[in-house]
Design a protein around this motif. Sequence first.
Motif, PDB file in Angstrom:
ATOM      1  N   TYR A  72      40.092  42.922  51.799  1.00  0.00           N
ATOM      2  CA  TYR A  72      41.431  42.391  51.654  1.00  0.00           C
ATOM      3  C   TYR A  72      41.608  41.086  52.422  1.00  0.00           C
ATOM      4  N   GLU A  73      42.458  40.254  51.895  1.00  0.00           N
ATOM      5  CA  GLU A  73      42.954  39.116  52.647  1.00  0.00           C
ATOM      6  C   GLU A  73      43.896  39.649  53.709  1.00  0.00           C
ATOM      7  N   ASP A  74      43.898  39.043  54.879  1.00  0.00           N
ATOM      8  CA  ASP A  74      44.609  39.612  56.020  1.00  0.00           C
ATOM      9  C   ASP A  74      46.095  39.834  55.758  1.00  0.00           C
ATOM     10  N   SER A  75      46.750  38.928  55.054  1.00  0.00           N
ATOM     11  CA  SER A  75      48.199  39.024  54.903  1.00  0.00           C
ATOM     12  C   SER A  75      48.633  40.175  53.998  1.00  0.00           C
ATOM     13  N   VAL A  76      47.697  40.745  53.241  1.00  0.00           N
ATOM     14  CA  VAL A  76      48.076  41.830  52.329  1.00  0.00           C
ATOM     15  C   VAL A  76      47.458  43.154  52.731  1.00  0.00           C
ATOM     16  N   LYS A  77      46.657  43.149  53.760  1.00  0.00           N
ATOM     17  CA  LYS A  77      45.820  44.294  54.108  1.00  0.00           C
ATOM     18  C   LYS A  77      46.595  45.600  54.241  1.00  0.00           C
ATOM     19  N   ILE A  78      47.778  45.555  54.838  1.00  0.00           N
ATOM     20  CA  ILE A  78      48.504  46.800  55.068  1.00  0.00           C
ATOM     21  C   ILE A  78      49.553  47.055  53.994  1.00  0.00           C
ATOM     22  N   ARG A  79      49.651  46.150  53.007  1.00  0.00           N
ATOM     23  CA  ARG A  79      50.680  46.307  51.974  1.00  0.00           C
ATOM     24  C   ARG A  79      50.106  46.537  50.578  1.00  0.00           C
ATOM     25  N   PHE A  80      48.902  46.057  50.337  1.00  0.00           N
ATOM     26  CA  PHE A  80      48.297  46.156  49.009  1.00  0.00           C
ATOM     27  C   PHE A  80      47.103  47.104  49.042  1.00  0.00           C
ATOM     28  N   THR A  81      46.864  47.762  47.907  1.00  0.00           N
ATOM     29  CA  THR A  81      45.705  48.629  47.764  1.00  0.00           C
ATOM     30  C   THR A  81      45.012  48.334  46.434  1.00  0.00           C
ATOM     31  N   ILE A  82      43.738  48.017  46.513  1.00  0.00           N
ATOM     32  CA  ILE A  82      42.945  47.803  45.301  1.00  0.00           C
ATOM     33  C   ILE A  82      42.184  49.083  44.996  1.00  0.00           C
ATOM     34  N   SER A  83      42.080  49.399  43.731  1.00  0.00           N
ATOM     35  CA  SER A  83      41.346  50.594  43.319  1.00  0.00           C
ATOM     36  C   SER A  83      40.812  50.368  41.910  1.00  0.00           C
ATOM     37  N   ARG A  84      40.054  51.342  41.445  1.00  0.00           N
ATOM     38  CA  ARG A  84      39.516  51.232  40.092  1.00  0.00           C
ATOM     39  C   ARG A  84      39.281  52.622  39.529  1.00  0.00           C
ATOM     40  N   ALA A 108      35.964  39.342  37.766  1.00  0.00           N
ATOM     41  CA  ALA A 108      34.849  40.291  37.792  1.00  0.00           C
ATOM     42  C   ALA A 108      33.530  39.544  37.765  1.00  0.00           C
ATOM     43  N   ASP A 109      32.510  40.213  38.274  1.00  0.00           N
ATOM     44  CA  ASP A 109      31.180  39.617  38.306  1.00  0.00           C
ATOM     45  C   ASP A 109      30.152  40.729  38.311  1.00  0.00           C
ATOM     46  N   PRO A 110      29.023  40.540  37.659  1.00  0.00           N
ATOM     47  CA  PRO A 110      28.002  41.592  37.614  1.00  0.00           C
ATOM     48  C   PRO A 110      27.214  41.771  38.908  1.00  0.00           C
ATOM     49  N   SER A 111      27.429  40.920  39.888  1.00  0.00           N
ATOM     50  CA  SER A 111      26.739  41.085  41.157  1.00  0.00           C
ATOM     51  C   SER A 111      27.228  42.336  41.875  1.00  0.00           C
ATOM     52  N   SER A 112      26.373  42.841  42.755  1.00  0.00           N
ATOM     53  CA  SER A 112      26.749  44.044  43.505  1.00  0.00           C
ATOM     54  C   SER A 112      27.779  43.731  44.588  1.00  0.00           C
ATOM     55  N   TYR A 113      27.803  42.497  45.019  1.00  0.00           N
ATOM     56  CA  TYR A 113      28.815  42.043  45.981  1.00  0.00           C
ATOM     57  C   TYR A 113      29.079  40.579  45.727  1.00  0.00           C
ATOM     58  N   VAL A 114      30.341  40.187  45.798  1.00  0.00           N
ATOM     59  CA  VAL A 114      30.707  38.783  45.649  1.00  0.00           C
ATOM     60  C   VAL A 114      31.614  38.404  46.806  1.00  0.00           C
ATOM     61  N   ASN A 115      31.332  37.289  47.391  1.00  0.00           N
ATOM     62  CA  ASN A 115      32.158  36.789  48.476  1.00  0.00           C
ATOM     63  C   ASN A 115      33.515  36.362  47.924  1.00  0.00           C
ATOM     64  N   ARG A 116      34.358  35.800  48.778  1.00  0.00           N
ATOM     65  CA  ARG A 116      35.752  35.586  48.410  1.00  0.00           C
ATOM     66  C   ARG A 116      36.010  34.313  47.631  1.00  0.00           C
ATOM     67  N   GLY A 117      35.022  33.498  47.442  1.00  0.00           N
ATOM     68  CA  GLY A 117      35.236  32.253  46.720  1.00  0.00           C
ATOM     69  C   GLY A 117      35.469  32.484  45.244  1.00  0.00           C
ATOM     70  N   SER A 118      36.526  31.900  44.714  1.00  0.00           N
ATOM     71  CA  SER A 118      36.845  32.123  43.304  1.00  0.00           C
ATOM     72  C   SER A 118      35.772  31.586  42.377  1.00  0.00           C
TER      73      SER A 118
END
Length: 124
Positions: free
Chosen positions: A60-72, A98-108
């Motif tokens: 999470y980005e710090d400003s949303v960490k305690i307010r937003f939840t991502i799931s799938r 989305a990206d097929p990589s197993s991990y993607v950093n935060r850069g758009s």
Amino acid sequence: QVRLAESGGGLVQAGGSLRLSCAVSGRAAESLFMAWFRQAPGKEREFVASVSRSGELTYYEDSVKIRFTISRDNSKNEAYLQMSRLEPEDTAVYYCAADPSSYVNRGSALYDFWGQGTQVTVSS
């Protein structure tokens, strides 16, 4: 070809909640690392949150960490962003990525696939 379709945006008062959905087609969602970005008028697109292929790891980005939840839900080929305690500063177009990589950093620029975006407007 992978397609992402966001839904769930709208107008909400400050303090309210919204749930965004991202429907994946053209490829199994479980093969994709997924994220949400947002872009406010006059500002650059910024990272909001991301989730690993299995859903076990979230970021999470710090400003949303305690307010937003991502799931799938890979069985439904969907990802979600539950947003609560919304603030006027959260007003933006929200994009699923989305990206097929197993991990993607935060850069758009690192994500291969993007949705068209859904508008979220938070009134004060």
